[in-house]
Design a protein around this motif. Structure first.
Motif, PDB file in Angstrom:
ATOM      1  N   ARG A   6      70.238 -35.033  13.109  1.00  0.00           N
ATOM      2  CA  ARG A   6      70.239 -35.135  11.648  1.00  0.00           C
ATOM      3  C   ARG A   6      68.935 -35.781  11.197  1.00  0.00           C
ATOM      4  NH1 ARG A   6      75.329 -34.008   9.729  1.00  0.00           N
ATOM      5  NH2 ARG A   6      77.022 -34.302  11.213  1.00  0.00           N
ATOM      6  N   LEU A   7      68.633 -35.688   9.911  1.00  0.00           N
ATOM      7  CA  LEU A   7      67.405 -36.265   9.384  1.00  0.00           C
ATOM      8  C   LEU A   7      67.334 -37.773   9.585  1.00  0.00           C
ATOM      9  CD1 LEU A   7      66.775 -34.256   6.096  1.00  0.00           C
ATOM     10  CD2 LEU A   7      65.807 -33.891   8.372  1.00  0.00           C
ATOM     11  N   ASN A   8      68.491 -38.439   9.684  1.00  0.00           N
ATOM     12  CA  ASN A   8      68.511 -39.889   9.891  1.00  0.00           C
ATOM     13  C   ASN A   8      68.321 -40.281  11.358  1.00  0.00           C
ATOM     14  OD1 ASN A   8      70.979 -39.356  11.111  1.00  0.00           O
ATOM     15  ND2 ASN A   8      72.213 -40.414   9.572  1.00  0.00           N
ATOM     16  N   GLY A   9      68.119 -39.287  12.238  1.00  0.00           N
ATOM     17  CA  GLY A   9      67.859 -39.551  13.649  1.00  0.00           C
ATOM     18  C   GLY A   9      69.070 -39.526  14.550  1.00  0.00           C
ATOM     19  N   LYS A  10      70.258 -39.411  13.998  1.00  0.00           N
ATOM     20  CA  LYS A  10      71.475 -39.382  14.811  1.00  0.00           C
ATOM     21  C   LYS A  10      71.697 -37.979  15.366  1.00  0.00           C
ATOM     22  CE  LYS A  10      73.760 -43.236  12.653  1.00  0.00           C
ATOM     23  NZ  LYS A  10      75.009 -43.786  12.172  1.00  0.00           N
ATOM     24  N   GLU A  20      76.272 -19.357  10.649  1.00  0.00           N
ATOM     25  CA  GLU A  20      76.108 -18.094   9.931  1.00  0.00           C
ATOM     26  C   GLU A  20      74.630 -17.791   9.707  1.00  0.00           C
ATOM     27  OE1 GLU A  20      77.132 -16.655   5.501  1.00  0.00           O
ATOM     28  OE2 GLU A  20      78.854 -17.179   6.749  1.00  0.00           O
ATOM     29  N   GLN A  21      73.859 -18.814   9.303  1.00  0.00           N
ATOM     30  CA  GLN A  21      72.428 -18.597   9.109  1.00  0.00           C
ATOM     31  C   GLN A  21      71.671 -19.906   9.255  1.00  0.00           C
ATOM     32  OE1 GLN A  21      72.242 -16.833   5.223  1.00  0.00           O
ATOM     33  NE2 GLN A  21      71.800 -18.756   4.227  1.00  0.00           N
ATOM     34  N   VAL A  22      70.366 -19.767   9.556  1.00  0.00           N
ATOM     35  CA  VAL A  22      69.474 -20.904   9.693  1.00  0.00           C
ATOM     36  C   VAL A  22      68.241 -20.611   8.848  1.00  0.00           C
ATOM     37  CG1 VAL A  22      68.147 -22.331  11.304  1.00  0.00           C
ATOM     38  CG2 VAL A  22      70.288 -21.282  12.058  1.00  0.00           C
ATOM     39  N   GLU A  23      67.898 -21.552   7.960  1.00  0.00           N
ATOM     40  CA  GLU A  23      66.765 -21.363   7.055  1.00  0.00           C
ATOM     41  C   GLU A  23      65.935 -22.635   6.981  1.00  0.00           C
ATOM     42  OE1 GLU A  23      68.084 -18.883   3.382  1.00  0.00           O
ATOM     43  OE2 GLU A  23      69.692 -20.299   3.857  1.00  0.00           O
ATOM     44  N   ALA A  24      64.688 -22.501   6.499  1.00  0.00           N
ATOM     45  CA  ALA A  24      63.826 -23.663   6.263  1.00  0.00           C
ATOM     46  C   ALA A  24      63.641 -23.815   4.757  1.00  0.00           C
ATOM     47  CB  ALA A  24      62.485 -23.467   6.951  1.00  0.00           C
ATOM     48  N   PHE A  25      63.942 -25.005   4.209  1.00  0.00           N
ATOM     49  CA  PHE A  25      63.894 -25.239   2.752  1.00  0.00           C
ATOM     50  C   PHE A  25      63.039 -26.415   2.311  1.00  0.00           C
ATOM     51  CE2 PHE A  25      68.305 -23.285   2.396  1.00  0.00           C
ATOM     52  CZ  PHE A  25      67.861 -22.140   1.786  1.00  0.00           C
ATOM     53  N   PRO A  26      62.098 -27.059   2.819  1.00  0.00           N
ATOM     54  CA  PRO A  26      61.407 -26.778   4.078  1.00  0.00           C
ATOM     55  C   PRO A  26      62.132 -27.347   5.287  1.00  0.00           C
ATOM     56  CG  PRO A  26      60.346 -28.624   3.035  1.00  0.00           C
ATOM     57  CD  PRO A  26      61.450 -28.161   2.109  1.00  0.00           C
ATOM     58  N   THR A  33      79.955 -20.877   8.969  1.00  0.00           N
ATOM     59  CA  THR A  33      80.816 -19.805   8.463  1.00  0.00           C
ATOM     60  C   THR A  33      81.784 -20.293   7.392  1.00  0.00           C
ATOM     61  OG1 THR A  33      82.337 -20.158  10.313  1.00  0.00           O
ATOM     62  CG2 THR A  33      80.685 -18.422  10.562  1.00  0.00           C
ATOM     63  N   ASN A  34      82.048 -21.607   7.337  1.00  0.00           N
ATOM     64  CA  ASN A  34      82.945 -22.138   6.301  1.00  0.00           C
ATOM     65  C   ASN A  34      82.185 -22.555   5.042  1.00  0.00           C
ATOM     66  OD1 ASN A  34      81.685 -24.526   7.020  1.00  0.00           O
ATOM     67  ND2 ASN A  34      83.538 -25.547   7.736  1.00  0.00           N
ATOM     68  N   GLY A  35      80.848 -22.307   5.013  1.00  0.00           N
ATOM     69  CA  GLY A  35      80.037 -22.618   3.843  1.00  0.00           C
ATOM     70  C   GLY A  35      79.366 -23.977   3.891  1.00  0.00           C
ATOM     71  N   LYS A  36      79.763 -24.821   4.827  1.00  0.00           N
ATOM     72  CA  LYS A  36      79.155 -26.154   4.949  1.00  0.00           C
ATOM     73  C   LYS A  36      77.711 -26.007   5.387  1.00  0.00           C
ATOM     74  CE  LYS A  36      79.618 -30.600   7.224  1.00  0.00           C
ATOM     75  NZ  LYS A  36      80.420 -31.455   8.087  1.00  0.00           N
ATOM     76  N   LYS A  37      76.830 -26.866   4.825  1.00  0.00           N
ATOM     77  CA  LYS A  37      75.420 -26.850   5.185  1.00  0.00           C
ATOM     78  C   LYS A  37      75.064 -28.145   5.891  1.00  0.00           C
ATOM     79  CE  LYS A  37      74.010 -23.862   1.375  1.00  0.00           C
ATOM     80  NZ  LYS A  37      73.548 -22.692   2.082  1.00  0.00           N
ATOM     81  N   ILE A  38      74.248 -28.031   6.942  1.00  0.00           N
ATOM     82  CA  ILE A  38      73.794 -29.179   7.711  1.00  0.00           C
ATOM     83  C   ILE A  38      72.277 -29.111   7.793  1.00  0.00           C
ATOM     84  CG2 ILE A  38      73.888 -30.353   9.936  1.00  0.00           C
ATOM     85  CD1 ILE A  38      76.575 -28.922  10.419  1.00  0.00           C
ATOM     86  N   VAL A  39      71.607 -30.218   7.485  1.00  0.00           N
ATOM     87  CA  VAL A  39      70.152 -30.284   7.558  1.00  0.00           C
ATOM     88  C   VAL A  39      69.786 -31.033   8.836  1.00  0.00           C
ATOM     89  CG1 VAL A  39      68.051 -31.031   6.385  1.00  0.00           C
ATOM     90  CG2 VAL A  39      70.020 -30.279   5.036  1.00  0.00           C
ATOM     91  N   ARG A  41      66.564 -31.967  12.011  1.00  0.00           N
ATOM     92  CA  ARG A  41      65.133 -32.184  12.278  1.00  0.00           C
ATOM     93  C   ARG A  41      64.502 -31.023  13.041  1.00  0.00           C
ATOM     94  NH1 ARG A  41      64.052 -38.436  14.099  1.00  0.00           N
ATOM     95  NH2 ARG A  41      64.554 -39.372  12.070  1.00  0.00           N
ATOM     96  N   GLU A  42      65.271 -30.332  13.861  1.00  0.00           N
ATOM     97  CA  GLU A  42      64.738 -29.250  14.684  1.00  0.00           C
ATOM     98  C   GLU A  42      64.223 -28.120  13.792  1.00  0.00           C
ATOM     99  OE1 GLU A  42      67.269 -31.721  17.152  1.00  0.00           O
ATOM    100  OE2 GLU A  42      67.639 -30.773  15.240  1.00  0.00           O
ATOM    101  N   SER A  43      63.233 -27.394  14.288  1.00  0.00           N
ATOM    102  CA  SER A  43      62.709 -26.242  13.551  1.00  0.00           C
ATOM    103  C   SER A  43      63.690 -25.074  13.657  1.00  0.00           C
ATOM    104  CB  SER A  43      61.355 -25.820  14.121  1.00  0.00           C
ATOM    105  OG  SER A  43      61.522 -25.271  15.421  1.00  0.00           O
ATOM    106  N   VAL A  44      63.504 -24.082  12.786  1.00  0.00           N
ATOM    107  CA  VAL A  44      64.334 -22.874  12.845  1.00  0.00           C
ATOM    108  C   VAL A  44      64.195 -22.238  14.230  1.00  0.00           C
ATOM    109  CG1 VAL A  44      64.624 -20.536  11.939  1.00  0.00           C
ATOM    110  CG2 VAL A  44      64.264 -22.441  10.362  1.00  0.00           C
ATOM    111  N   LYS A  45      62.964 -22.165  14.718  1.00  0.00           N
ATOM    112  CA  LYS A  45      62.726 -21.567  16.040  1.00  0.00           C
ATOM    113  C   LYS A  45      63.483 -22.320  17.126  1.00  0.00           C
ATOM    114  CE  LYS A  45      59.127 -20.504  19.346  1.00  0.00           C
ATOM    115  NZ  LYS A  45      57.745 -20.692  19.751  1.00  0.00           N
ATOM    116  N   ASP A  46      63.450 -23.657  17.081  1.00  0.00           N
ATOM    117  CA  ASP A  46      64.169 -24.458  18.083  1.00  0.00           C
ATOM    118  C   ASP A  46      65.677 -24.220  18.025  1.00  0.00           C
ATOM    119  OD1 ASP A  46      61.785 -25.559  18.977  1.00  0.00           O
ATOM    120  OD2 ASP A  46      62.026 -27.412  17.814  1.00  0.00           O
ATOM    121  N   VAL A  47      66.227 -24.143  16.814  1.00  0.00           N
ATOM    122  CA  VAL A  47      67.670 -23.903  16.665  1.00  0.00           C
ATOM    123  C   VAL A  47      68.029 -22.529  17.225  1.00  0.00           C
ATOM    124  CG1 VAL A  47      69.585 -23.633  15.035  1.00  0.00           C
ATOM    125  CG2 VAL A  47      67.909 -25.467  14.702  1.00  0.00           C
ATOM    126  N   VAL A  48      67.226 -21.530  16.916  1.00  0.00           N
ATOM    127  CA  VAL A  48      67.483 -20.180  17.419  1.00  0.00           C
ATOM    128  C   VAL A  48      67.465 -20.173  18.947  1.00  0.00           C
ATOM    129  CG1 VAL A  48      66.545 -17.824  17.555  1.00  0.00           C
ATOM    130  CG2 VAL A  48      66.694 -18.992  15.351  1.00  0.00           C
TER     131      VAL A  48
END
Length: 73
Positions: A6-10, A20-26, A33-39, A41-48
């Motif tokens: 997470r952004l807080n380092g945890k 369902e999808q991974v995007e950069a915002f930045p 799939t349930n609509g929940k969003k998680i931000v 630290r990893e890049s989109v490429k790393d998550v993929v």
């Protein structure tokens, strides 16, 4: 399961099947799939890459786990 930060380092683990999808915002934002969003630290490429490796481990990408010498990249 994949381990993300997470952004807080945890760190936490996420069942990649629910992504369902991974995007950069930045910041990298994962929509489940349930609509929940998680931000995270990893890049989109790393998550993929983490998701692809997870799918390989559970043989979703069509490669048996015990096949040796097969170039999976």
């Amino acid at each position: 399961m994949i381990t993300l930060t997470r952004l807080n380092g945890k760190t936490f683990t996420l069942n990649a099947i629910y992504i369902e999808q991974v995007e950069a915002f930045p910041d990298t934002t994962i929509t489940l799939t349930n609509g929940k969003k998680i931000v995270v630290r990893e890049s989109v490429k790393d998550v993929v890459e983490l998701v692809q490796n997870f799918y390989r481990q559970i043989s979703i990408l069509g490669f048996p786990r015990d096949v040796e010498g097969l170039d999976r990249e």
